[in-house]
Design a protein around this motif. Structure first.
Motif, PDB file in Angstrom:
ATOM      1  N   THR A  14      40.711  32.900  34.647  1.00 24.24           N
ATOM      2  CA  THR A  14      39.409  32.804  34.564  1.00 24.24           C
ATOM      3  C   THR A  14      38.084  31.715  34.261  1.00 24.24           C
ATOM      4  OG1 THR A  14      38.772  33.224  32.637  1.00 24.24           O
ATOM      5  CG2 THR A  14      38.398  35.168  34.667  1.00 24.24           C
ATOM      6  N   HIS A  66      42.976  37.182  39.171  1.00 25.22           N
ATOM      7  CA  HIS A  66      41.725  37.433  39.314  1.00 25.22           C
ATOM      8  C   HIS A  66      41.537  37.020  40.890  1.00 25.22           C
ATOM      9  CE1 HIS A  66      41.311  37.288  34.868  1.00 25.22           C
ATOM     10  NE2 HIS A  66      42.483  36.799  34.901  1.00 25.22           N
ATOM     11  N   MET A  82      40.514  41.852  39.024  1.00 21.10           N
ATOM     12  CA  MET A  82      41.821  41.420  37.771  1.00 21.10           C
ATOM     13  C   MET A  82      42.806  42.629  38.521  1.00 21.10           C
ATOM     14  SD  MET A  82      42.999  41.293  34.557  1.00 21.10           S
ATOM     15  CE  MET A  82      43.285  42.932  33.923  1.00 21.10           C
TER      16      MET A  82
END
Length: 85
Positions: A14, A66, A82
């Motif tokens: 992320t 992700h 996710m």
């Protein structure tokens, strides 16, 4: 949005990746980290659902990935999802 093209991006990280598009003067940002992959685009059906099928490489087995969708024509991004493959 129904009938619009959606592009999905994937990363094992992320983060924050800003980018510009001509039709989005304020720009967009992915909540993904680098490196990331751009998956094939798909047109959303009448319910606004776009589906993409891909082969997941063996090295991604049991790895959290992700995913985030971008609808460039409306300058919108989805929440990050996710998935563990």
């Amino acid at each position: 949005s129904p009938g619009r093209t959606v592009v999905i991006f994937a990363s094992i990280h992320t983060g924050y990746i800003p980018f510009t598009l001509q039709q989005c003067p304020g720009g967009l940002a992915l909540e993904l980290g680098e490196p990331y992959d751009r998956l094939p685009g798909a047109r959303a059906d009448a319910s606004g659902v776009a589906k993409v099928s891909i082969l997941v490489p063996a090295y991604a087995n049991n790895v959290n990935v992700h995913l985030q969708a971008v609808e460039a024509s409306t300058c919108r991004t989805s929440n990050v999802l996710m998935e563990k493959f």
